[in-house]
Design a protein around this motif. Structure first.
Motif, PDB file in Angstrom:
ATOM      1  N   GLN A   1       0.830  -1.211   0.000  1.00  0.00           N
ATOM      2  CA  GLN A   1       0.000   0.000   0.000  1.00  0.00           C
ATOM      3  C   GLN A   1       0.860   1.255   0.000  1.00  0.00           C
ATOM      4  OE1 GLN A   1      -3.798  -0.046   2.034  1.00  0.00           O
ATOM      5  NE2 GLN A   1      -3.236   1.784   3.179  1.00  0.00           N
ATOM      6  N   GLU A   2       1.991   1.195   0.689  1.00  0.00           N
ATOM      7  CA  GLU A   2       2.879   2.354   0.731  1.00  0.00           C
ATOM      8  C   GLU A   2       3.452   2.662  -0.656  1.00  0.00           C
ATOM      9  OE1 GLU A   2       2.911  -0.178   2.763  1.00  0.00           O
ATOM     10  OE2 GLU A   2       2.321   0.747   4.684  1.00  0.00           O
ATOM     11  N   ASP A   3       3.761   1.596  -1.417  1.00  0.00           N
ATOM     12  CA  ASP A   3       4.297   1.800  -2.765  1.00  0.00           C
ATOM     13  C   ASP A   3       3.231   2.378  -3.694  1.00  0.00           C
ATOM     14  OD1 ASP A   3       6.771   0.774  -2.013  1.00  0.00           O
ATOM     15  OD2 ASP A   3       6.175  -1.284  -2.492  1.00  0.00           O
ATOM     16  N   ILE A   4       1.984   1.873  -3.561  1.00  0.00           N
ATOM     17  CA  ILE A   4       0.890   2.409  -4.379  1.00  0.00           C
ATOM     18  C   ILE A   4       0.686   3.890  -4.068  1.00  0.00           C
ATOM     19  CG2 ILE A   4      -1.583   2.229  -4.882  1.00  0.00           C
ATOM     20  CD1 ILE A   4      -1.393  -0.734  -4.139  1.00  0.00           C
TER      21      ILE A   4
ATOM     22  N   PRO B   1      -0.675   6.747   2.468  1.00  0.00           N
ATOM     23  CA  PRO B   1      -1.235   5.388   2.554  1.00  0.00           C
ATOM     24  C   PRO B   1      -2.662   5.384   3.077  1.00  0.00           C
ATOM     25  CG  PRO B   1       1.028   5.396   3.340  1.00  0.00           C
ATOM     26  CD  PRO B   1       0.637   6.831   3.131  1.00  0.00           C
ATOM     27  N   GLY B   2      -2.973   6.288   3.991  1.00  0.00           N
ATOM     28  CA  GLY B   2      -4.335   6.376   4.505  1.00  0.00           C
ATOM     29  C   GLY B   2      -5.330   6.752   3.421  1.00  0.00           C
ATOM     30  N   ARG B   3      -4.894   7.578   2.476  1.00  0.00           N
ATOM     31  CA  ARG B   3      -5.760   7.991   1.378  1.00  0.00           C
ATOM     32  C   ARG B   3      -6.090   6.797   0.472  1.00  0.00           C
ATOM     33  NH1 ARG B   3     -10.026  10.186  -0.494  1.00  0.00           N
ATOM     34  NH2 ARG B   3      -9.866  11.033  -2.604  1.00  0.00           N
ATOM     35  N   ILE B   4      -5.146   5.851   0.332  1.00  0.00           N
ATOM     36  CA  ILE B   4      -5.405   4.656  -0.467  1.00  0.00           C
ATOM     37  C   ILE B   4      -6.574   3.871   0.126  1.00  0.00           C
ATOM     38  CG2 ILE B   4      -4.458   2.446  -1.237  1.00  0.00           C
ATOM     39  CD1 ILE B   4      -3.326   4.849  -2.688  1.00  0.00           C
ATOM     40  N   SER B   5      -6.602   3.744   1.452  1.00  0.00           N
ATOM     41  CA  SER B   5      -7.714   3.055   2.114  1.00  0.00           C
ATOM     42  C   SER B   5      -9.031   3.770   1.857  1.00  0.00           C
ATOM     43  CB  SER B   5      -7.455   2.959   3.623  1.00  0.00           C
ATOM     44  OG  SER B   5      -6.294   2.192   3.883  1.00  0.00           O
ATOM     45  N   GLN B   6      -8.996   5.099   1.866  1.00  0.00           N
ATOM     46  CA  GLN B   6     -10.215   5.879   1.601  1.00  0.00           C
ATOM     47  C   GLN B   6     -10.686   5.673   0.167  1.00  0.00           C
ATOM     48  OE1 GLN B   6      -9.054   9.875   2.556  1.00  0.00           O
ATOM     49  NE2 GLN B   6      -9.288   9.594   4.767  1.00  0.00           N
ATOM     50  N   MET B   7      -9.736   5.617  -0.779  1.00  0.00           N
ATOM     51  CA  MET B   7     -10.100   5.404  -2.181  1.00  0.00           C
ATOM     52  C   MET B   7     -10.791   4.064  -2.361  1.00  0.00           C
ATOM     53  SD  MET B   7      -6.709   6.759  -4.221  1.00  0.00           S
ATOM     54  CE  MET B   7      -6.263   8.505  -4.273  1.00  0.00           C
ATOM     55  N   LYS B   8     -10.305   3.024  -1.687  1.00  0.00           N
ATOM     56  CA  LYS B   8     -10.912   1.701  -1.799  1.00  0.00           C
ATOM     57  C   LYS B   8     -12.327   1.700  -1.242  1.00  0.00           C
ATOM     58  CE  LYS B   8      -8.474  -1.892  -0.748  1.00  0.00           C
ATOM     59  NZ  LYS B   8      -7.598  -2.804   0.016  1.00  0.00           N
ATOM     60  N   LYS B   9     -12.534   2.385  -0.145  1.00  0.00           N
ATOM     61  CA  LYS B   9     -13.866   2.449   0.445  1.00  0.00           C
ATOM     62  C   LYS B   9     -14.810   3.263  -0.439  1.00  0.00           C
ATOM     63  CE  LYS B   9     -12.296   2.000   5.246  1.00  0.00           C
ATOM     64  NZ  LYS B   9     -12.177   2.673   6.556  1.00  0.00           N
ATOM     65  N   ALA B  10     -14.301   4.363  -0.982  1.00  0.00           N
ATOM     66  CA  ALA B  10     -15.149   5.231  -1.824  1.00  0.00           C
ATOM     67  C   ALA B  10     -15.607   4.491  -3.057  1.00  0.00           C
ATOM     68  CB  ALA B  10     -14.376   6.495  -2.211  1.00  0.00           C
ATOM     69  N   GLY B  11     -14.734   3.668  -3.649  1.00  0.00           N
ATOM     70  CA  GLY B  11     -15.093   2.949  -4.863  1.00  0.00           C
ATOM     71  C   GLY B  11     -16.116   1.861  -4.649  1.00  0.00           C
ATOM     72  N   SER B  12     -16.238   1.409  -3.391  1.00  0.00           N
ATOM     73  CA  SER B  12     -17.179   0.324  -3.140  1.00  0.00           C
ATOM     74  C   SER B  12     -18.533   0.807  -2.673  1.00  0.00           C
ATOM     75  CB  SER B  12     -16.602  -0.618  -2.056  1.00  0.00           C
ATOM     76  OG  SER B  12     -16.406   0.094  -0.834  1.00  0.00           O
ATOM     77  N   ALA B  13     -18.721   2.121  -2.622  1.00  0.00           N
ATOM     78  CA  ALA B  13     -19.999   2.663  -2.154  1.00  0.00           C
ATOM     79  C   ALA B  13     -21.098   2.434  -3.176  1.00  0.00           C
ATOM     80  CB  ALA B  13     -19.866   4.165  -1.881  1.00  0.00           C
ATOM     81  N   GLU B  14     -22.343   2.290  -2.725  1.00  0.00           N
ATOM     82  CA  GLU B  14     -23.481   2.130  -3.622  1.00  0.00           C
ATOM     83  C   GLU B  14     -23.777   3.442  -4.325  1.00  0.00           C
ATOM     84  OE1 GLU B  14     -25.919  -0.206  -4.404  1.00  0.00           O
ATOM     85  OE2 GLU B  14     -24.502  -1.690  -3.679  1.00  0.00           O
TER      86      GLU B  14
END
Length: 246
Positions: free
Chosen positions: A29-32, A40-53
Motif C-alpha cells: 500500500q505504501e508503494d501504491i 497510505p491512509g488515502r489509499i484506504s479511503q479510495m478503496k472504500k469510496a469505490g465500493s460505495a453504492e
C-alpha cells in the motif's frame, strides 16, 4: 449532472479496481501511495469510496442477500427486439422482470485488444465508448458498452451525452450506413475486479458477448460488448429469421 455523477462513480470504481489488482500482484500500500502521490491512509479511503453504492440505488430498508434473478439473453437477438427502443428493457419486460438502466460513461478511451480487432484499429487507439449498467429487480446483471471508430462517430449523436433517441440504430442509419453482416463472439471468463465490484459477483465468472456489426461497404460500424453476470443469465439459442440490425 446525472451523466457526470455516473462518470464519477465509474472512475472511482476503476481506481479502486486498479488498487486491488496492484495489491493482489504483491504491491504494498505504501508503494501504491507513493506512485499516486498520496498518503497510505488515502489509499484506504479510495478503496472504500469505490465500493460505495450509487446514490440512486441507496438501500431504503434493511439490507440482506440479494434475491436471485435469471435473465434471458437471446442469441441471436430477434430483429424486432433489437430494433426496439432498448434491447434489454424489451427482453426483461417480456420475462416479467422490472428492468433499470443507467448511462455510466460517454467519451473516448483506449481500445482493448479484442475491440480494436473488431473495429480494425490498433489496441490503445482512441474509440468512442458508450457504457451502460443494467439491473433486473434491483439486482445488477449486465455492463454493456457500444464502441465506435472515431472516424465514424465523432461529432455525431453517437458521441453525445445520454441515451440516443429514438434508437442507436436510427442514429447509425442517419449517418448513411446500412447493415451488411455481424460477427458475435461469446467468451466465458473470470470477472475482473472492476466487473466483480460493479456487478456484485465476487469470485464469480462473467459471459462476455462481443457483437461487431459491419456495413454493406464492409466498414466496422459498431462493436457492442456485453458483460453478463454468468450466474444471472441463460442464453437460449434460436434460428436467425428476417433482417438484422447494427
Amino acid at each position: 449532472m446525472t451523466t457526470l455523477q455516473g462518470q464519477s462513480v465509474e472512475l472511482s470504481r476503476i481506481r479502486r479496481a486498479a488498487i486491488i489488482e496492484a495489491q493482489q500482484g504483491g504491491m504494498l500500500q505504501e508503494d501504491i501511495a507513493r506512485h499516486l502521490g498520496v498518503s497510505p491512509g488515502r489509499i484506504s479511503q479510495m478503496k472504500k469510496a469505490g465500493s460505495a453504492e450509487p446514490e440512486h440505488r441507496a438501500p431504503t430498508g434493511p439490507t440482506g442477500p440479494r434475491p436471485s434473478v435469471l435473465v434471458q439473453r437471446a442469441l441471436p437477438t430477434p430483429p424486432a427486439t433489437r430494433a426496439s427502443r432498448s434491447l434489454y428493457l424489451t427482453e426483461a419486460e417480456q420475462q416479467g422482470l422490472v428492468p433499470e438502466r443507467k448511462m455510466l460513461f460517454v467519451g473516448q478511451e483506449p481500445a482493448s485488444e479484442h475491440v480494436a480487432l473488431g473495429l480494425r484499429t490498433e489496441p490503445g487507439d482512441s474509440v468512442i465508448a458508450r457504457r451502460k449498467m443494467f439491473w433486473a429487480n434491483d439486482v445488477p446483471v449486465r455492463i454493456s458498452t457500444s464502441y465506435f471508430r472515431v472516424d465514424v462517430g465523432e461529432n455525431t449523436r453517437l458521441d453525445g451525452e445520454g441515451f440516443v433517441l429514438p434508437t442507436l440504430q436510427s442514429a447509425i442509419e442517419d449517418l448513411g450506413h446500412r447493415f451488411g453482416h455481424a460477427v458475435e463472439t461469446l467468451t466465458a471468463r473470470p470477472a475482473t475486479p472492476y466487473e466483480a465490484d460493479l456487478l456484485d459477483i465476487p469470485g464469480e465468472w462473467v459471459v462476455q458477448v462481443l457483437r461487431v456489426s459491419y456495413s454493406t461497404e464492409d466498414v466496422p460500424i459498431h462493436a457492442l460488448e456485453t458483460i453478463c453476470a454468468a450466474s444471472r443469465h441463460t442464453f437460449p439459442i434460436g434460428q436467425a429469421v428476417g433482417g438484422d440490425q447494427f
